[in-house]
Design a protein around this motif. Structure first.
Motif, mmCIF file in Angstrom:
data_model
loop_
_atom_site.group_PDB
_atom_site.id
_atom_site.type_symbol
_atom_site.label_atom_id
_atom_site.label_comp_id
_atom_site.label_asym_id
_atom_site.label_seq_id
_atom_site.Cartn_x
_atom_site.Cartn_y
_atom_site.Cartn_z
ATOM 1 N N LEU A 190 0.844 -1.191 0.000
ATOM 2 C CA LEU A 190 0.000 0.000 0.000
ATOM 3 C C LEU A 190 0.879 1.241 0.000
ATOM 4 C CD1 LEU A 190 -2.639 -1.121 2.672
ATOM 5 C CD2 LEU A 190 -2.760 -1.369 0.190
ATOM 6 N N ASP A 191 0.334 2.339 -0.447
ATOM 7 C CA ASP A 191 1.105 3.572 -0.606
ATOM 8 C C ASP A 191 0.945 4.477 0.615
ATOM 9 O OD1 ASP A 191 2.513 5.739 -1.470
ATOM 10 O OD2 ASP A 191 1.143 6.274 -3.107
ATOM 11 N N PRO A 192 2.025 4.724 1.379
ATOM 12 C CA PRO A 192 1.909 5.618 2.536
ATOM 13 C C PRO A 192 1.713 7.078 2.162
ATOM 14 C CG PRO A 192 4.189 4.955 2.217
ATOM 15 C CD PRO A 192 3.378 4.160 1.243
ATOM 16 N N ALA A 193 1.919 7.432 0.893
ATOM 17 C CA ALA A 193 1.801 8.829 0.476
ATOM 18 C C ALA A 193 0.401 9.373 0.671
ATOM 19 C CB ALA A 193 2.231 8.980 -0.981
ATOM 20 N N ILE A 194 -0.590 8.495 0.781
ATOM 21 C CA ILE A 194 -1.964 8.971 0.973
ATOM 22 C C ILE A 194 -2.132 9.690 2.307
ATOM 23 C CG2 ILE A 194 -2.995 7.219 -0.518
ATOM 24 C CD1 ILE A 194 -3.695 5.604 1.966
ATOM 25 N N TRP A 195 -1.160 9.531 3.202
ATOM 26 C CA TRP A 195 -1.214 10.208 4.504
ATOM 27 C C TRP A 195 -0.519 11.574 4.485
ATOM 28 C CZ3 TRP A 195 -4.078 8.530 8.558
ATOM 29 C CH2 TRP A 195 -4.535 7.219 8.506
ATOM 30 N N GLY A 196 0.157 11.888 3.405
ATOM 31 C CA GLY A 196 0.891 13.144 3.378
ATOM 32 C C GLY A 196 2.053 13.130 4.356
ATOM 33 N N ASP A 197 2.452 14.311 4.802
ATOM 34 C CA ASP A 197 3.585 14.443 5.723
ATOM 35 C C ASP A 197 3.110 14.194 7.154
ATOM 36 O OD1 ASP A 197 5.014 15.083 3.492
ATOM 37 O OD2 ASP A 197 5.281 17.201 3.975
ATOM 38 N N VAL A 198 3.112 12.948 7.562
ATOM 39 C CA VAL A 198 2.551 12.577 8.865
ATOM 40 C C VAL A 198 3.367 13.191 10.009
ATOM 41 C CG1 VAL A 198 1.505 10.438 8.085
ATOM 42 C CG2 VAL A 198 3.869 10.427 8.872
ATOM 43 N N MET A 199 2.668 13.475 11.095
ATOM 44 C CA MET A 199 3.311 14.018 12.287
ATOM 45 C C MET A 199 4.025 12.893 13.043
ATOM 46 S SD MET A 199 1.553 15.915 15.570
ATOM 47 C CE MET A 199 0.437 16.813 14.501
ATOM 48 N N LEU A 200 5.254 13.169 13.477
ATOM 49 C CA LEU A 200 6.035 12.194 14.221
ATOM 50 C C LEU A 200 6.339 12.635 15.648
ATOM 51 C CD1 LEU A 200 8.637 10.990 11.568
ATOM 52 C CD2 LEU A 200 6.411 10.018 12.127
ATOM 53 N N TRP A 201 6.237 13.937 15.892
ATOM 54 C CA TRP A 201 6.553 14.447 17.232
ATOM 55 C C TRP A 201 5.688 15.662 17.506
ATOM 56 C CZ3 TRP A 201 10.115 11.945 20.334
ATOM 57 C CH2 TRP A 201 10.379 12.540 21.573
ATOM 58 N N ARG A 202 4.948 15.623 18.611
ATOM 59 C CA ARG A 202 4.032 16.706 18.953
ATOM 60 C C ARG A 202 4.638 17.619 20.000
ATOM 61 N NH1 ARG A 202 -1.326 13.525 20.553
ATOM 62 N NH2 ARG A 202 -1.555 15.467 21.720
ATOM 63 N N TRP A 203 4.243 18.864 19.959
ATOM 64 C CA TRP A 203 4.751 19.819 20.948
ATOM 65 C C TRP A 203 4.158 19.542 22.325
ATOM 66 C CZ3 TRP A 203 1.370 22.786 23.733
ATOM 67 C CH2 TRP A 203 0.073 22.917 23.239
ATOM 68 N N ASP A 204 2.949 18.946 22.360
ATOM 69 C CA ASP A 204 2.267 18.738 23.638
ATOM 70 C C ASP A 204 2.347 17.296 24.120
ATOM 71 O OD1 ASP A 204 0.695 17.757 21.597
ATOM 72 O OD2 ASP A 204 -1.198 18.389 22.484
ATOM 73 N N ALA A 205 3.108 16.439 23.448
ATOM 74 C CA ALA A 205 3.272 15.051 23.866
ATOM 75 C C ALA A 205 4.558 14.508 23.254
ATOM 76 C CB ALA A 205 2.091 14.195 23.415
ATOM 77 N N PRO A 206 5.274 13.695 23.995
ATOM 78 C CA PRO A 206 6.501 13.116 23.441
ATOM 79 C C PRO A 206 6.176 12.063 22.393
ATOM 80 C CG PRO A 206 6.059 12.195 25.604
ATOM 81 C CD PRO A 206 5.028 13.260 25.371
#
Length: 295
Positions: A190-206
């Motif tokens: 499957l193609d992960p590109a359908i998710w776009g630039d996924v978030m890996l690290w949040r400012w409010d959670a590690p």
């Protein structure tokens, strides 16, 4: 290609978040993991995914242990709690930074919505991910390193996102995985590109779910990931991260979802069919198995 099966005992895991009481959907996942581990003469782990510090509570975590004990599910100790292992997730993020595959993203949800509204008002439809969320605009990805570092130094709130195009070019391999769930069994790509630039690290959670789950599964030696169909579409993102970080690929099994009378997926936030309530109403563990169609 997916990793070849190991000769070691298979390892399964049940990984709930303590942000509400477990419901029938969680019971199905936990019981399937337990049943499949026993059938395969494997190991069963419990992982507490508590990195969302704004929603996770000790009373919910305690209830998880009580519910599993009531269902007759045993698991290995010690239990891994994500909040105690943030250094491992940060190390993974730093590896991706060193590979120039992530970038700081500064737009708030409101700013993203306004950006997309302007685009769509001019007749340009904006893509959504499989969950229906707007894909992140490209502006921050175009910032120079000096500009991004200056904004961070000024204290601008930001998250870290995966540059999907760069990541796919770097992986340069077929991101297939073995799926044994009844809805999509086979070796899938499957193609992960359908998710776009996924978030890996949040400012409010590690960390984020995507990053922490692949790191945890690898560190714990998980060979079989048994989880709900609602996470099936996220699997190519996980395979991409596993490939970039040099982590093994488990076998995946996505099971059916339990829905309410209105047809929607059960929700912790609404207290749907909470196991604590069902237990208080006099149901037995066998009643739960029968209600889930597990015999």
């Amino acid at each position: 290609m997916p990793e070849k099966p190991s000769t070691m005992p298979p390892v399964f895991r049940f990984a709930p978040s303590p942000n509400g009481y477990l419901h029938l959907g969680h019971a199905l996942s936990a019981l399937l993991n337990d049943d499949m581990a026993k059938t395969a003469r494997g190991r069963l782990l419990l992982r507490i995914e508590d990195i969302d510090i704004t929603r996770c509570r000790p009373e919910y975590e305690q209830a998880i242990h009580e519910d599993l004990r009531w269902l007759g599910i045993d698991y290995e100790r010690p239990v891994r709690r994500q909040s105690e292992h943030t250094d491992a997730y940060r190390a993974a993020l730093e590896r991706l930074k060193a590979m120039d595959l992530v970038y700081p993203a500064f737009m708030s949800r409101g700013e993203v919505k306004r950006f997309v509204a302007d685009q769509e008002a001019s007749g340009k439809p904006w893509p959504r991910d499989p969950d229906g969320a707007l894909l992140y605009p490209p502006d921050d990805r175009k910032l120079s390193r000096a500009e991004a570092e200056a904004r961070i130094a000024d204290g601008d709130q930001h998250v870290w996102r995966l540059d999907m195009a760069k990541a796919l070019a770097t992986a340069n391999s077929e991101l297939s995985f073995i799926e044994t769930g009844p809805a999509h069994a086979g070796t899938l790509t499957l193609d992960p590109a359908i998710w776009g630039d996924v978030m890996l690290w949040r400012w409010d959670a590690p960390s984020s779910y995507h990053l922490s789950v692949v790191v945890d599964d690898a560190l714990q030696g998980v060979t079989h990931v048994v989880r709900g169909l609602d996470l099936f579409a996220a699997t190519p993102v996980h395979r991409l991260l596993q490939t970039l970080l040099g982590l093994p690929a488990p076998i995946y099994h996505h099971h059916r979802l339990i829905v309410g009378e209105d047809g929607r997926k059960l929700s912790k936030s609404q207290g749907d069919t909470a196991l604590t309530a069902l237990r208080a109403a006099g149901l037995s563990p066998l009643d739960i198995r029968r209600r889930l169609g597990l015999g």
